[in-house]
Design a protein around this motif. Structure first.
Motif, PDB file in Angstrom:
ATOM      1  N   HIS A  56      16.244   7.668  -5.739  1.00 47.01           N
ATOM      2  CA  HIS A  56      15.887   6.894  -6.535  1.00 47.01           C
ATOM      3  C   HIS A  56      14.211   7.000  -6.548  1.00 47.01           C
ATOM      4  O   HIS A  56      13.287   7.515  -5.665  1.00 47.01           O
ATOM      5  CB  HIS A  56      15.708   5.609  -6.790  1.00 47.01           C
ATOM      6  N   GLU A  57      13.798   7.904  -7.734  1.00 48.65           N
ATOM      7  CA  GLU A  57      12.268   7.762  -8.377  1.00 48.65           C
ATOM      8  C   GLU A  57      11.405   6.595  -7.712  1.00 48.65           C
ATOM      9  O   GLU A  57      11.163   5.824  -8.806  1.00 48.65           O
ATOM     10  CB  GLU A  57      11.927   8.947  -9.240  1.00 48.65           C
ATOM     11  N   ILE A  58      10.069   5.936  -7.093  1.00 46.99           N
ATOM     12  CA  ILE A  58       9.288   5.172  -6.672  1.00 46.99           C
ATOM     13  C   ILE A  58       8.007   5.455  -7.376  1.00 46.99           C
ATOM     14  O   ILE A  58       7.608   6.612  -7.066  1.00 46.99           O
ATOM     15  CB  ILE A  58      10.036   4.597  -5.969  1.00 46.99           C
ATOM     16  N   ALA A  59       7.999   5.230  -8.505  1.00 46.34           N
ATOM     17  CA  ALA A  59       6.804   5.185  -8.887  1.00 46.34           C
ATOM     18  C   ALA A  59       6.292   4.310  -7.644  1.00 46.34           C
ATOM     19  O   ALA A  59       5.548   3.802  -6.605  1.00 46.34           O
ATOM     20  CB  ALA A  59       6.246   4.530 -10.147  1.00 46.34           C
ATOM     21  N   SER A  88       1.183  -0.915   0.243  1.00 48.05           N
ATOM     22  CA  SER A  88       0.135  -0.248  -0.087  1.00 48.05           C
ATOM     23  C   SER A  88       0.790   1.250  -0.187  1.00 48.05           C
ATOM     24  O   SER A  88       1.940   1.850   0.441  1.00 48.05           O
ATOM     25  CB  SER A  88      -0.992  -0.186   1.365  1.00 48.05           C
ATOM     26  N   ASP A  89       0.425   2.166  -0.829  1.00 44.68           N
ATOM     27  CA  ASP A  89       1.490   3.277  -1.125  1.00 44.68           C
ATOM     28  C   ASP A  89       0.345   4.369   0.507  1.00 44.68           C
ATOM     29  O   ASP A  89      -1.064   4.969   0.333  1.00 44.68           O
ATOM     30  CB  ASP A  89       0.989   4.436  -1.958  1.00 44.68           C
ATOM     31  N   THR A  90       1.125   4.677   1.634  1.00 41.59           N
ATOM     32  CA  THR A  90      -0.050   4.749   2.641  1.00 41.59           C
ATOM     33  C   THR A  90       0.922   6.147   3.396  1.00 41.59           C
ATOM     34  O   THR A  90       1.851   6.652   3.667  1.00 41.59           O
ATOM     35  CB  THR A  90      -0.515   3.790   4.132  1.00 41.59           C
ATOM     36  N   SER A  91       0.564   7.162   4.101  1.00 41.59           N
ATOM     37  CA  SER A  91       0.752   8.116   5.142  1.00 41.59           C
ATOM     38  C   SER A  91       0.595   8.248   6.633  1.00 41.59           C
ATOM     39  O   SER A  91      -0.735   7.508   6.966  1.00 41.59           O
ATOM     40  CB  SER A  91       0.532   9.202   4.590  1.00 41.59           C
ATOM     41  N   CYS A 122       5.494   0.636  -1.688  1.00 37.18           N
ATOM     42  CA  CYS A 122       6.585   1.492  -2.120  1.00 37.18           C
ATOM     43  C   CYS A 122       5.639   3.315  -1.749  1.00 37.18           C
ATOM     44  O   CYS A 122       4.913   2.838  -1.476  1.00 37.18           O
ATOM     45  CB  CYS A 122       6.799   1.522  -3.837  1.00 37.18           C
ATOM     46  N   VAL A 123       6.898   4.154  -1.423  1.00 36.32           N
ATOM     47  CA  VAL A 123       6.376   5.237  -1.860  1.00 36.32           C
ATOM     48  C   VAL A 123       4.940   5.569  -0.179  1.00 36.32           C
ATOM     49  O   VAL A 123       4.362   6.310   0.055  1.00 36.32           O
ATOM     50  CB  VAL A 123       5.459   5.996  -2.510  1.00 36.32           C
ATOM     51  N   ALA A 124       5.665   4.977   0.864  1.00 38.67           N
ATOM     52  CA  ALA A 124       4.975   5.013   1.713  1.00 38.67           C
ATOM     53  C   ALA A 124       5.851   6.241   2.916  1.00 38.67           C
ATOM     54  O   ALA A 124       6.708   6.400   2.880  1.00 38.67           O
ATOM     55  CB  ALA A 124       5.087   3.604   3.213  1.00 38.67           C
ATOM     56  N   THR A 125       5.152   7.046   3.386  1.00 38.50           N
ATOM     57  CA  THR A 125       5.596   7.954   4.972  1.00 38.50           C
ATOM     58  C   THR A 125       4.954   7.677   5.931  1.00 38.50           C
ATOM     59  O   THR A 125       4.051   7.745   6.393  1.00 38.50           O
ATOM     60  CB  THR A 125       5.433   8.946   3.216  1.00 38.50           C
ATOM     61  N   LEU A 126       6.197   7.862   6.762  1.00 33.71           N
ATOM     62  CA  LEU A 126       5.774   7.852   8.515  1.00 33.71           C
ATOM     63  C   LEU A 126       6.506   8.913   8.998  1.00 33.71           C
ATOM     64  O   LEU A 126       8.114   9.648   8.470  1.00 33.71           O
ATOM     65  CB  LEU A 126       6.502   7.016   9.130  1.00 33.71           C
ATOM     66  N   SER A 156      10.586  -0.558  -0.906  1.00 34.75           N
ATOM     67  CA  SER A 156      11.135   0.895  -1.940  1.00 34.75           C
ATOM     68  C   SER A 156      10.950   1.862  -1.419  1.00 34.75           C
ATOM     69  O   SER A 156       9.084   2.356  -1.825  1.00 34.75           O
ATOM     70  CB  SER A 156      11.348  -0.092  -3.094  1.00 34.75           C
ATOM     71  N   GLY A 157      11.719   2.590  -1.412  1.00 33.74           N
ATOM     72  CA  GLY A 157      10.668   4.443  -1.195  1.00 33.74           C
ATOM     73  C   GLY A 157      10.158   4.898  -0.014  1.00 33.74           C
ATOM     74  O   GLY A 157       9.647   5.898   0.162  1.00 33.74           O
TER      75      GLY A 157
END
Length: 707
Positions: free
Chosen positions: A388-391, A117-120, A139-143, A161-162
């Protein structure tokens, strides 16, 4: 009355139709407070918790995209059930754009679990969880600004990743504050992973993960890299990692990991600043090492048939502790002044000789903390690092594409390790066992050691008699070390004697550097023999004795460094003196040349004056003679007299320059007619008309034909 009956019947029918719909989904309206645990399945909705809740399994399960769960500061608490597998506070799976914020989560096995999941996750407080936050296959999860305290593992990132982890606190967790495993492109900025007594093994652990960035974090209680390459550890504070608090207290533990960069960190008040094992080409520079109890070590494993059976010192120099100037190396607080062997003759804040400690060599050690800021006032931060940019992830539980570390090497968490186990209360009967690499730290904390329990038969090597010289101090020191070795072989209690040996270096403070080097060679071999005699199982007193010996070896090296620096300083002083003397001599020569030049100029001026005087005297003489002879003084005669006089003076001076004397005859007469003048014969200075002779000083002049 009939109308009223029909109206009441219509209302009852309407309510009968609406109530089941209201009951079927209490979460349909986001404005309605959440009053119980359940599944959140409406895309794009915001759910607000306005009650404290209790759950025994999964409290909230989020399965749709774009959902926001706002805990609103309320608490969900687990009724912990032994063996309960799915005991999760908030479970997010297979979604995109989900936000979980302001939750308080207590006593769950997993506080928040995010899968594919893409989750914040923002401003959540989780305590007493086996795993506080677990991000997997995402990927692209933010904590951001989460607090995960007093559990087993604080924040765990696996196969992802990311992921961005900013400004979180993970304190007092018994295993890892933050654990990154099989992941890449993770950026950790401004986090705290500390400890209180009796808790966590380390602040941050990075396992089988590449290209991660740990930046500007504080109060980190140790960092461990295992099978991880090309990571950047920059601008962090790593402190207070002590053995009395937890096992194997090493600030930086690098195992089977290559090409990592450690810079701009402050590593202070730890038992050991770093330990590097089976790792190469790690770049460790521009760090502050302050008040760490023991020296850092670099080592390799002894491996047989895929089993680690021991460790040995690695002196290959394959790890890098400095860059070329002006970047330089690190600051070491035990090597920053002349008394410790660090001389800075040219005052550039760089020690003039390398810092050497066991296997570590820093060729450009700084004399002041953060000395590198003299050349660069700022250090890189997250904004200057290329990530690195992650989709975005797709909504599936398929593991994202990740470049993993090659785990084909023998060393990983499951690698078997031979341990000599010291049973509590029965340490005289050690047991040789095998454990996994993941269990080694725990065993070392209990006094066990890596390797076999077989007693080491010390093979003594006699000191070579070639080392003996006419230096009485050196000979006495060698004889004492020989005596101690003989007593070692007899299994005598020689602890006090060994401690005496640790003070021998003091005798060589004022000796010649060659004598110092000779003693150092003997003393280093002596330490190896004592280490071999004691073996890997050490009592407290034996640890203390070896510590004192190693301190003495370091101080001996400092003496040698100091002597070498003094020798270099003396050479520089002598060179300076010679240069100054040469400059003074050159100046004297220049001054003499100036004097001679002035004298030459003055002589030339006097010569010119003499020529003018002689010319005038000769012209007056000729003119006087002509008048006496009755010559008519005409302009032509005056011109002839002047021309002849000038030529005569010129010839006389030219002759004097060639012969170095004047043409004086024996009786003091001066002939003024030795050379031809005019177009006639003037061999005897004859001048005149007709045949009349008139002379002055022996010179003939007559009236008649003028030659």
């Amino acid at each position: 009355m009939g109308k009223v009956r029909y109206l009441i019947s219509g209302i009852l029918i309407a309510l009968a139709l609406l109530i089941p719909s209201m009951i079927s989904d209490v979460y349909a309206n986001p404005d309605i407070s959440l009053s119980q645990c359940g599944t959140l399945a409406i895309p794009g909705e915001t759910y607000v918790l306005n009650y404290d809740l209790i759950s025994s399994q999964v409290c909230f399960k989020i399965v749709a995209d774009g959902i926001t769960l706002d805990g609103n500061g309320h608490t969900i608490t687990s009724l912990t059930t032994l063996g309960q597998v799915e005991n999760i506070g908030v479970d997010v799976s297979g979604t995109t754009g989900v936000t979980v914020k302001n939750m308080k989560i207590l006593d769950f096995r997993t506080g928040i679990a995010v899968t594919a999941s893409d989750t914040s996750l923002i401003n959540n407080f989780i305590t007493n969880a086996e795993t506080g936050i677990h991000i997997s296959n995402s990927c692209v999860a933010t904590l951001t600004s989460n607090t995960v305290n007093s559990g087993t593992d604080g924040i765990v990132i696996t196969s992802s990743s990311g992921v961005t982890i900013n400004w979180n606190t993970a304190n007092d967790n018994s295993d890892d504050g933050i654990n990154i495993s099989n992941s890449h492109g993770t950026v950790l900025t401004g986090n705290t992973a500390g400890i209180s007594e009796g808790q966590s093994n380390r602040g941050i652990s990075i396992n089988s993960s590449n290209d991660n960035f740990l930046i500007d974090s504080t109060h980190l209680w140790g960092i461990k890299l295992l099978n991880s390459n090309d990571n950047s550890i920059t601008g962090n504070e790593i402190s207070n990692h002590k053995n009395e608090i937890a096992s194997n207290a090493v600030a930086l533990q690098i195992m089977n990991s290559d090409n990592n960069t450690f810079n701009y960190n402050t590593i202070s008040n730890n038992d050991s600043p770093f330990e590097i094992t089976e790792s190469t080409n790690n770049k460790i520079y521009n760090n502050n090492f302050i008040s760490n109890s023991n020296e850092a070590r670099i080592q390799s494993y002894v491996i047989e048939y895929g089993i680690i059976i021991g460790v040995v010192s690695d002196t290959s120099g394959s790890n890098i502790f400095n860059r070329d100037l002006p970047v330089g190396g690190n600051y070491w607080d035990n090597f920053d002044q002349a008394s410790e062997g660090c001389y800075d003759i040219d005052s550039n804040s760089i020690c003039d000789v390398p810092f050497v400690s066991f296997e570590t060599q820093d060729n450009f050690a700084w004399t002041i903390p953060d000395g590198w800021l003299v050349n660069s006032s700022t250090i890189p931060d997250v904004d200057s690092i290329v990530i690195h940019e992650i989709a975005h992830c797709t909504n599936s539980e398929i593991e994202p594409e990740i470049t993993l570390v090659d785990n084909s090497d023998v060393i990983n968490e499951d690698t078997p390790v031979v341990i000599c186990h010291m049973p509590p209360g029965n340490t005289d009967n050690p047991q040789e066992i095998q454990v996994s690499m993941s269990e080694v730290d725990t065993h070392l904390a209990h006094g066990d050691h890596i390797g076999s329990c077989e007693d080491y038969e010390l093979g003594f090597q006699e000191f070579s008699d070639e080392i003996l010289t006419d230096n009485e101090t050196l000979n006495e020191a060698i004889n004492l070390l020989r005596t101690i070795r003989e007593n070692l072989n007899a299994d005598s209690d020689v602890g006090d004697l060994i401690l005496q040996a640790a003070d021998l270096y003091k005798l060589f403070e004022y000796e010649d550097i060659n004598i110092k080097l000779a003693f150092q060679s003997v003393f280093n071999q002596f330490i190896k023999d004592v280490e071999a005699f004691y073996g890997d199982t050490l009592t407290v007193s034996e640890k203390f004795i070896l510590h004192e010996l190693n301190k003495a070896a370091i101080k001996m090296q400092i003496q040698i460094n100091k002597a070498e620096n003094e020798e270099q300083l003396q050479n520089k002083i002598q060179s300076t003196i010679q240069f100054v003397n040469a400059q003074e001599q050159l100046q004297k020569i220049k001054n003499q040349i100036g004097i001679e030049k002035n004298r030459f100029v003055m002589d030339n001026e006097r010569l010119e004056d003499l020529k003018l005087f002689e010319l005038d005297l000769l012209k007056q003489t000729l003119l006087f003679t002509a008048k006496i002879d009755g010559e008519t003084i005409t302009p032509k005669l005056l011109k002839d007299i002047e021309t002849w006089a000038e030529e005569k003076i010129k010839e006389n001076h030219k002759k004097n320059d060639g012969n170095g004397n004047s043409n004086d005859d024996d009786d003091g007469k001066s002939n003024k007619g030795k050379s031809n003048s005019g177009n006639g014969n003037g061999d005897n200075g004859n001048s005149g008309k007709g045949g009349g002779n008139s002379g002055k000083g022996g010179g003939n002049s007559g009236k008649g034909k003028r030659n």
